[in-house]
Write an enzyme that holds these catalytic residues in place. Structure first.
Site, PDB file in Angstrom:
ATOM      1  N   ARG A   1     -25.578  -3.311   6.790  1.00 13.74           N
ATOM      2  CA  ARG A   1     -25.154  -4.676   6.531  1.00 13.74           C
ATOM      3  C   ARG A   1     -25.459  -5.617   7.695  1.00 13.74           C
ATOM      4  O   ARG A   1     -25.361  -6.835   7.544  1.00 13.74           O
ATOM      5  CB  ARG A   1     -23.646  -4.685   6.252  1.00 13.74           C
ATOM      6  CG  ARG A   1     -23.254  -3.870   5.041  1.00 13.74           C
ATOM      7  CD  ARG A   1     -21.783  -3.484   5.078  1.00 13.74           C
ATOM      8  NE  ARG A   1     -20.893  -4.615   4.997  1.00 13.74           N
ATOM      9  CZ  ARG A   1     -20.313  -5.052   3.880  1.00 13.74           C
ATOM     10  NH1 ARG A   1     -20.562  -4.436   2.741  1.00 13.74           N
ATOM     11  NH2 ARG A   1     -19.501  -6.074   3.893  1.00 13.74           N
TER      12      ARG A   1
ATOM     13  N   LYS B   1       0.851  -1.190   0.000  1.00 11.88           N
ATOM     14  CA  LYS B   1       0.000   0.000   0.000  1.00 11.88           C
ATOM     15  C   LYS B   1       0.895   1.251   0.000  1.00 11.88           C
ATOM     16  O   LYS B   1       1.866   1.321   0.760  1.00 11.88           O
ATOM     17  CB  LYS B   1      -0.891  -0.021   1.243  1.00 11.88           C
ATOM     18  CG  LYS B   1      -2.164   0.777   1.140  1.00 11.88           C
ATOM     19  CD  LYS B   1      -3.080   0.402   2.290  1.00 11.88           C
ATOM     20  CE  LYS B   1      -4.431   1.064   2.166  1.00 11.88           C
ATOM     21  NZ  LYS B   1      -5.364   0.617   3.209  1.00 11.88           N
TER      22      LYS B   1
ATOM     23  N   GLU C   1     -19.345  -6.847   9.800  1.00 13.97           N
ATOM     24  CA  GLU C   1     -20.297  -6.166  10.685  1.00 13.97           C
ATOM     25  C   GLU C   1     -21.343  -7.118  11.259  1.00 13.97           C
ATOM     26  O   GLU C   1     -21.774  -6.949  12.411  1.00 13.97           O
ATOM     27  CB  GLU C   1     -20.991  -5.032   9.922  1.00 13.97           C
ATOM     28  CG  GLU C   1     -20.071  -3.887   9.528  1.00 13.97           C
ATOM     29  CD  GLU C   1     -19.350  -4.128   8.209  1.00 13.97           C
ATOM     30  OE1 GLU C   1     -18.572  -3.244   7.803  1.00 13.97           O
ATOM     31  OE2 GLU C   1     -19.565  -5.196   7.580  1.00 13.97           O
TER      32      GLU C   1
END
Length: 657
Positions: free
Chosen positions: A403, A289, A375
């Site tokens: 969600r 990253k 979640e």
């Protein structure tokens, strides 16, 4: 002219030599750093996928082959290579979206920026290709930034692997991070994989040969079957010792890698192998990253996952900031509460720092749990913790509560679990657009039996209401607040017996009760502005903040009966929102005062600043005040109750004598 300026379509990449491709990758990184530094956006993830994206577009034929980006924040390079090189207004109103957008390009497919869904899209697209006679078209998925910690991804993998005829290529962009380093067993497993040579194993001739020998041996009686199972076990053992890809292959997926995701030649070679195989294949790429940008690589917290406006040379924020954010207020307060109460535990879904649980984690690391992008699991796990005697505080972005609604309803609320859910970025969030606005929460939460919902208007009320929330032990409680900086405290002039704050009476001391303005959360400043504008027109008003919008305080119903009309201002969806719930409670109590719900339309709202989006939908003090004047005068529905002696409203503008 640079090479980048010659790229208008992915087909243009095929014209470049190896040296030119390497130079182009460098130009793309420079372009990203220069442009995203000026607008803000997801910089680190895109710097990490330059070669992966170039390789995908060189090996596959978009848009005939479908390219799906999980979450979508890794799609900037894809935008550049598909002819969208004006990043001057990225994530600004009227400019490029920060995620794929069908309105922008035929190369874009999935617009939702919620993680872990890409493989389900791929399953559906590839099934459709088969059924419509287009099974030779490929579906390519780039999934990474922790998305494989989401259970939905594994549900999809299970289905994709069940049909070896489908041409699905899954590129796992493994940078070991979501926002921060990726947590969990799947992440640990990916980190354990070592490079190997898969050219023979993934060649279709290899598969045909293995199928031929399998048939001969299994049809050769007990001795043949024994020989087959022995040789198969030996082959698998050698493969797993050399490159432990068993997790994927046990699902029935071919595995290629790990490869260096920044080596374009290696990327293309792996993708060609995967393409030639003709069935579902995992290509595992190791990337970094922020690759190629020292300030991002050195940023320990999130390697510039998302940045504001920065100095491109140093990576330092251009604005000094210094203003307190809603998140920082929560972060400080929950850490202090955790000091005082040993039963308080924190749960986050791969977003420890963005949601403000990092300060509690620094002080009490054994009591903060990062469950990955999961979640649903987070909420049901919280229910279990509550059953075990703890009080969990689950911190999420408001948009991601969508969600886990079933888990909130059936695992937490049904069991009357003492769980507190803290929703950051509630309401209109701005530049991240439709799927990141936290505008759905209050409508969803209205139907959850027994739930307590708080919407603080300022920092002081956030601290107060958070403490009140964690004191509730027999029902779910939710505290929601906005994105960005907290304004000054808005103190109450008075309060009712059940805790409703009376923020203002306009004009002060007026005995007539024309309009009751119910302000929800961060809308207090607008509500007070509306009251001032009404006062200038000779219309009196009372502005109240319920603090807790669920259950509806009884004093709100009493005040509604005392006024000619009620206006509820909220930054959630009007349909089924706070105003709708108050109106229902009023009718149940026999109060027939007219009520107007002022909030967001049930629409997907494009990106822009918070102020721009609110202006676009008419949620401004000027517009609200104008509407209320018409309602009080009887020219706009719903009509305010007429004053004694006045005729009933007709909807016509009254004549001025």
């Amino acid at each position: 002219m640079g090479l980048l300026e010659t790229i208008r379509d992915p087909q243009d990449l095929s014209k470049l030599s190896d040296a030119q491709l390497s130079a182009l990758a460098g130009e793309i990184r420079s372009f990203l750093i220069t442009n995203v530094a000026q607008t803000g956006g997801h910089l680190g993830p895109n710097l990490g996928v330059v070669e992966l994206t170039m390789g995908i577009h060189r090996v596959f034929d978009s848009p005939r082959d479908s390219i799906v980006f999980d979450t979508g924040h890794q799609s900037y390079v894809h935008k550049i290579l598909t002819g969208r090189q004006d990043f001057s207004t990225l994530r600004q109103q009227g400019g490029l979206s920060g995620y794929p957008s069908r309105a922008e390009s035929v190369h874009d497919i999935v617009e939702s920026s919620h993680a872990s869904s890409s493989l389900s899209w791929a399953d559906g697209i590839s099934r459709a290709r088969q059924l419509t006679g287009e099974g030779d078209r490929y579906t390519v998925v780039m999934v990474g930034d922790g998305a494989l910690t989401g259970g939905m991804a594994w549900e999809a993998l299970n289905n994709i692997a069940a049909d070896q005829r489908r041409r699905v290529v899954i590129v796992v962009n493994d940078n070991g991070r979501s926002y921060a380093p990726t947590i969990g067993g799947v992440a640990d497993y990916l980190a354990s994989l070592r490079p190997t040579i898969d050219a023979v194993r993934t060649h279709q001739m290899y598969e045909n040969t293995m199928d031929w020998w399998k048939g001969r041996l299994q049809n050769g009686g007990p001795v043949g079957r024994f020989a087959y199972h022995s040789l198969h076990a030996a082959k698998k053992g050698v493969k797993d010792w050399w490159a432990p890809q068993g997790l994927f292959e046990d699902l029935g997926m071919k595995y290629v890698g790990p490869i260096d995701g920044h080596d374009l030649a290696a990327v293309e070679q792996a993708l060609v192998k995967a393409k030639n195989f003709g069935g579902p294949v995992i290509v595992h790429a190791i990337t970094e990253k922020g690759h190629g940008y020292a300030p991002a690589r050195a940023h320990v917290e999130d390697q510039f996952h998302a940045v504001g406006v920065i100095d491109p040379e140093t990576g330092a924020p251009v604005s000094a900031g210094g203003k307190q954010s809603w998140t920082s207020v929560f972060a400080t307060e929950i850490a202090e509460i955790a000091d005082e109460r040993k039963d308080i535990v924190g749960i986050t879904g791969a977003m420890l720092i963005p949601v403000g649980l990092h300060r509690m984690a620094e002080k009490h690391p054994e009591r903060v749990f990062d469950v990955g992008i999961a979640e649903q699991h987070a909420l049901t796990s919280a229910a279990g913790m509550a059953y075990g005697g703890l009080h969990p505080v689950v911190a999420l972005y408001a948009t991601f509560l969508n969600r886990a609604f079933d888990q909130l309803l059936m695992d937490i609320a049904l069991h009357k679990a003492g769980v507190t859910i803290v929703l950051d970025r509630a309401g209109v969030t701005g530049p991240d657009g439709a799927s990141h606005h936290g505008m759905w929460d209050m409508s969803m939460l209205q139907i959850v039996p027994g739930l307590h919902l708080a919407a603080p208007r300022d920092a002081t009320r956030l601290k107060e209401e958070l403490r009140e929330a964690v004191a509730i032990s027999d029902a779910p409680s939710v505290v929601r607040f906005s994105k960005g900086t907290v304004g000054p405290d808005v103190d109450a002039e008075d309060s009712t017996e059940d805790g409703v704050d009376i923020l203002a009476r306009r004009p002060s001391g007026d005995s007539r009760n024309d309009v009751l303005i119910v302000s929800v959360g961060a809308m207090a400043e607008m509500a007070l502005d509306v009251a001032d504008r009404l006062g200038a027109q000779g219309i009196s008003s009372t502005v109240v903040d319920p603090r807790w919008v669920l259950p509806v305080p009884r004093s709100i119903i009493r005040l509604a009966a005392e006024h000619r009309i009620v206006i509820v201002i909220e930054d959630g969806v009007r349909a089924g929102g706070v105003g709708s719930r108050i109106r229902q409670e009023m009718r149940a109590a026999g109060v027939d005062t007219a009520l107007n719900e002022v909030g967001l339309p049930a629409e997907f709202l494009d990106h822009g600043t918070r102020a721009e989006v609110l202006e676009r939908v008419g949620l401004t003090a000027r517009q609200v005040a104008s509407d209320v004047v018409g309602q009080v005068l009887g020219t706009k529905v719903p009509f305010a109750r007429p004053l004694p002696g006045q005729p009933a409203p007709t909807g016509q503008i009254p004549k001025i004598k």
